[in-house]
Design a protein around this motif. Structure first.
Motif, PDB file in Angstrom:
ATOM      1  N   ASP A 118     -15.143   0.580   0.377  1.00  0.00           N
ATOM      2  CA  ASP A 118     -14.314  -0.283  -0.473  1.00  0.00           C
ATOM      3  C   ASP A 118     -12.866  -0.268   0.017  1.00  0.00           C
ATOM      4  OD1 ASP A 118     -13.442  -1.892  -2.499  1.00  0.00           O
ATOM      5  OD2 ASP A 118     -13.407  -0.315  -4.014  1.00  0.00           O
ATOM      6  N   SER A 119     -12.629  -0.872   1.163  1.00  0.00           N
ATOM      7  CA  SER A 119     -11.287  -0.915   1.736  1.00  0.00           C
ATOM      8  C   SER A 119     -10.896  -2.352   2.041  1.00  0.00           C
ATOM      9  CB  SER A 119     -11.218  -0.075   3.018  1.00  0.00           C
ATOM     10  OG  SER A 119     -11.461   1.289   2.723  1.00  0.00           O
ATOM     11  N   ARG A 126      -6.120  -5.345  -5.197  1.00  0.00           N
ATOM     12  CA  ARG A 126      -7.323  -6.170  -5.348  1.00  0.00           C
ATOM     13  C   ARG A 126      -7.016  -7.502  -6.028  1.00  0.00           C
ATOM     14  NH1 ARG A 126      -8.727  -1.133  -4.722  1.00  0.00           N
ATOM     15  NH2 ARG A 126     -10.785  -0.578  -3.914  1.00  0.00           N
ATOM     16  N   ALA A 156      -7.983   2.957   0.908  1.00  0.00           N
ATOM     17  CA  ALA A 156      -8.480   1.574   0.876  1.00  0.00           C
ATOM     18  C   ALA A 156      -7.698   0.663   1.818  1.00  0.00           C
ATOM     19  CB  ALA A 156      -8.449   1.030  -0.555  1.00  0.00           C
ATOM     20  N   HIS A 157      -7.258   1.229   2.936  1.00  0.00           N
ATOM     21  CA  HIS A 157      -6.489   0.468   3.928  1.00  0.00           C
ATOM     22  C   HIS A 157      -7.413  -0.085   5.011  1.00  0.00           C
ATOM     23  CE1 HIS A 157      -3.570  -0.463   7.056  1.00  0.00           C
ATOM     24  NE2 HIS A 157      -2.559  -0.193   6.236  1.00  0.00           N
ATOM     25  N   ASN A 197     -14.376   6.658   0.339  1.00  0.00           N
ATOM     26  CA  ASN A 197     -14.084   6.087  -0.975  1.00  0.00           C
ATOM     27  C   ASN A 197     -13.385   7.077  -1.895  1.00  0.00           C
ATOM     28  OD1 ASN A 197     -15.179   3.616  -0.255  1.00  0.00           O
ATOM     29  ND2 ASN A 197     -17.183   4.023  -1.180  1.00  0.00           N
ATOM     30  N   HIS A 240       0.847  -1.186   0.000  1.00  0.00           N
ATOM     31  CA  HIS A 240       0.000   0.000   0.000  1.00  0.00           C
ATOM     32  C   HIS A 240       0.881   1.234   0.000  1.00  0.00           C
ATOM     33  CE1 HIS A 240       0.990  -0.495   4.262  1.00  0.00           C
ATOM     34  NE2 HIS A 240       0.795   0.818   4.373  1.00  0.00           N
ATOM     35  N   ARG A 286      -5.101  -9.233  -0.056  1.00  0.00           N
ATOM     36  CA  ARG A 286      -5.613  -7.936   0.361  1.00  0.00           C
ATOM     37  C   ARG A 286      -5.688  -7.890   1.874  1.00  0.00           C
ATOM     38  NH1 ARG A 286     -11.284  -5.063  -1.603  1.00  0.00           N
ATOM     39  NH2 ARG A 286     -10.544  -2.905  -1.425  1.00  0.00           N
ATOM     40  N   THR A 306      -3.288  -3.142  -0.248  1.00  0.00           N
ATOM     41  CA  THR A 306      -4.534  -2.541  -0.714  1.00  0.00           C
ATOM     42  C   THR A 306      -4.817  -2.947  -2.155  1.00  0.00           C
ATOM     43  OG1 THR A 306      -3.317  -0.526  -1.305  1.00  0.00           O
ATOM     44  CG2 THR A 306      -4.371  -0.579   0.847  1.00  0.00           C
TER      45      THR A 306
END
Length: 720
Positions: free
Chosen positions: A641-642, A671, A620-621, A615, A507, A675, A669
């Motif tokens: 959405d994390s 996808r 996204a952590h 968001n 990340h 994750r 982070t």
């Protein structure tokens, strides 16, 4: 003394092999000056209580010279006009050995040193009683400070030419010297040559460079040898073969120039002359000399040996590492304190110093985490899915190590321990590059950990990159490095992502949010908010932005939370709504990671406003909602959405150890693949194993596909 040769200070017994090219001149005559200088060195070492065993070539050359002279003196002019028959080599050996030993005896006598002759043959060493008697004789001679001089008894040896035949126990005096070094338990073998050492090509060519330390992974197959010795049997090729064999058996070897004065003494002083062969050569050579590719290839080879071990043996390595860390806690603390002091003196920010510091009890905590990891179910070769493709055709999807990992991290030396333990557990090779501010801490931790790895795997399983300049080279090795995991600043992660074709996991930012809903229990909210911010402000899972429902302005919740933060010394910055309301400076950006006792505050209309803010501005952590309204909480958990989303719990729980992963290599982070906190499972990929009974495709004419899932059946059988 060169650091890479510091071990030479402990040498007591050494075997010195002098070649024919050193003993004789180009015209075949004895090189009396060189031989005298050699004897003077041995005299000096003898007086310093070194136990020196000499293996000397030259008998055949000396014998050939004397017999040629004798034949010339006894031949008529007519005889000399006839074709000359090559002299018998064994006769040359018999005559020359007598001359050689007479010469040694004379030179050593002048120096008040006594020498002894020991002639051996290949077949002698097949007899256990001979080898036992050999040890006893040499021990007796050395105790009386007599110099044993060995040579192969060519005059009566039954071994036939060509001498290149290596099917015997030894095949020349180089391999004899290596055998004697092992048999007589020498601490060092010195092979004297007519050149300085091993070169990357023929020494006479200008582009050839002297190799100071031989690395099998790097130099084997890449070195071009010149002609064989002008007088000996194999030249440098034979010496290298003997040296590699001795080094692999645990006897260090140095090949150096025998024509140079005091070279043996210089070797024992630890001077960087000649070429060193050592079974731990990769640890003795600075990483910049080893080379990026060599480190990666060695890590892969070691990882394959690790994967081939039993589950219990891999578990034992982890337990040994944990014990080694505890045993060396004091030493580790001393090195870490030196790093911290240097960082403070250099004026580094407090957040970096906090990450750098190994607090009391940290080593014990790390050791315990490794033990938790060791006691987890073995992850390698785990069957994830089993399918019957057709009758007698069984397909298994299994877990498998990724291969070689490159981890680039800043500041935190404890990350090295976590990453190394995860690599061992997952069967991966590992290359580590830590920040310069933790140089001493990383070095001692790396040594403690790799010393606990058995030779059957190899310490090069975990390589420590010491130079920043090597990172670009490593990032180009997409054929030998399988995954890069950067742990550090946004700048570091971004640079690495833009500089490599290798997949990158990690990340760039840890911009974590806590949203306090109007339904929140304020006592709970205050505890969670304070913990998320001040438990460890430098952590990537620390709260950086606090979002609060607009109704909390009227109920006093905003005032209560902000006062609590200010009381703990947290500097507050506001968004457009909060800065005006609370009279605080406006934050320059919502997308900002403070990594210190500071945070951004903003007021939102409701949970949907919080979700939109996170968001849009988050990384996204890890993000958290504090709410008693379960429906509101579920909306937040589904729509943020994390990688990690929490309800009524501090963001600081986003951690591999706290998640029960044993440790973490980092937080992703991404996808794809892994994750959130990346533990052992995130360092694995899959392999397909198909077990058949002679089936072929042949246009699918005969195979009747069933595609039955056998996974559940096997799980039920296992439970029963």
């Amino acid at each position: 003394m060169d650091d890479s040769r510091a071990f030479l200070k402990d040498v007591k017994r050494l075997v010195v092999k002098v070649g024919t090219a050193v003993v004789t001149r180009a015209d075949g005559r004895i090189a009396l000056g060189r031989l005298g200088a050699l004897c003077e060195q041995i005299k000096e070492l003898n007086s310093q209580r070194y136990e020196v065993i000499l293996v000397s070539s030259g008998a055949v050359g000396l014998g050939r010279q004397r017999l040629r002279y004798r034949k010339l003196m006894n031949s008529s002019f007519a005889d000399l006009q006839k074709p000359q028959v090559e002299l018998d080599g064994k006769a040359c050996a018999a005559v020359g050995q007598n001359s050689l030993m007479a010469l040694y005896d004379s030179l050593f006598s002048e120096l008040d040193v006594t020498s002894a002759q020991l002639l051996v043959t290949d077949t002698d060493f097949r007899d256990k009683e001979f080898r036992k008697q050999l040890n006893e004789t040499v021990r007796s001679l050395l105790s009386s400070r007599v110099v044993p001089i060995f040579n192969e008894n060519d005059a009566i040896s039954t071994r036939k030419a060509p001498y290149e035949d290596s099917s015997g126990i030894f095949w020349d005096n180089d391999s004899l010297a290596a055998l004697l070094a092992l048999e007589l338990k020498a601490d060092l073998l010195v092979l004297l040559s007519d050149v300085e050492g091993l070169y990357s090509g023929p020494p006479s060519e200008p582009h050839s460079k002297l190799i100071h330390t031989y690395l099998k992974e790097k130099h084997q197959g890449e070195i071009t040898f010149g002609d064989k010795s002008r007088v000996g049997r194999g030249g440098m090729t034979a010496k290298v073969r003997a040296a590699v064999g001795a080094a692999e058996a645990g006897i260090p070897v140095v090949i150096t120039r025998g024509c140079a004065a005091e070279n043996i003494i210089k070797v024992l002083r630890g001077e960087r002359i000649g070429t060193l062969f050592h079974h731990d050569a990769h640890l003795l050579v600075p990483s910049k000399e080893v080379g990026a590719r060599d480190m990666a290839v060695a890590a892969r080879e070691s990882s394959r040996r690790l994967q081939a071990m039993s589950q219990q043996d891999r578990k034992k390595i982890l337990l040994d590492i944990a014990a080694a860390l505890e045993a060396n806690e004091k030493l580790i603390s001393i090195e870490n304190e030196a790093d911290v002091a240097a960082a403070q003196q250099a004026g580094y920010e407090q957040s970096l110093i906090d990450r750098l510091t190994l607090k009391p009890g940290k080593i014990l905590s790390l050791a315990n985490s490794i033990r938790v990891l060791a006691n987890m179910e073995d992850p390698i070769g785990h069957v994830l899915k089993r399918t019957e493709l057709a009758d007698g055709l069984l397909l298994e999807k299994t877990s498998s190590p990724l291969g070689v990992l490159l981890i680039v991290f800043e500041s935190r030396p404890d990350a090295l321990v976590q990453i190394a333990s995860l690599a061992v557990r997952s069967g991966n090779g590992l290359l580590l590059k830590g920040g310069k501010e933790a140089k001493r801490s990383n070095a001692v931790l790396h040594k403690v950990i790799t010393d606990a790895i058995p030779d059957s795997v190899g310490r090069r399983l975990i390589g420590l990159v010491t130079s920043r300049e090597e990172i670009p080279d490593l990032l180009k090795l997409d054929d030998v490095i399988d995954l890069v995991i950067p742990r550090g600043s946004n700048k570091l992660v971004s640079q690495i992502k833009n500089s490599t074709k290798i997949p990158v996991l990690g990340h760039a930012d840890g911009i974590c949010h806590v949203y306090v809903d109007k339904s929140a229990n304020m006592d709970m909210a205050k505890r969670i908010v304070l913990d998320a911010k001040i438990d460890y402000p430098a952590a990537c899972n620390a709260m950086e932005t606090l979002l609060m429902h607009k109704d909390l302005v009227e109920t006093g919740g905003v005032t209560e939370l902000t006062c609590g933060l200010r009381t703990e010394g947290v500097t507050l910055y506001g968004g457009p709504r909060a800065s005006a309301l609370l009279n605080v400076s406006e934050a320059r950006s919502f997308h900002h990671e403070y990594s210190s006792a500071a945070c951004t505050i903003e007021i939102v209309d409701d949970v949907y406003g919080a979700i939109d803010h996170i968001n849009q501005h988050g990384s996204a952590h890890t993000d958290c909602i504090i709410a008693e309204d379960s429906k509101v909480a579920e909306v937040f958990l589904r729509q943020v959405d994390s990688a990690a989303v929490f309800h009524n719990a501090s963001t600081r729980f986003c951690d591999g150890a706290r998640f029960g992963l044993g440790a973490e290599v980092g937080i992703s982070t991404s996808r794809i693949h892994a994750r959130g906190p990346v533990g052992v499972e995130g360092l694995l990929t899959t392999r397909w194993i198909l077990r058949g009974s002679g089936q072929v495709v042949d246009g699918d004419k005969e195979v009747i596909y069933t595609h039955k899932d056998k996974t559940i059946e096997n799980q039920v059988s296992a439970q029963q």
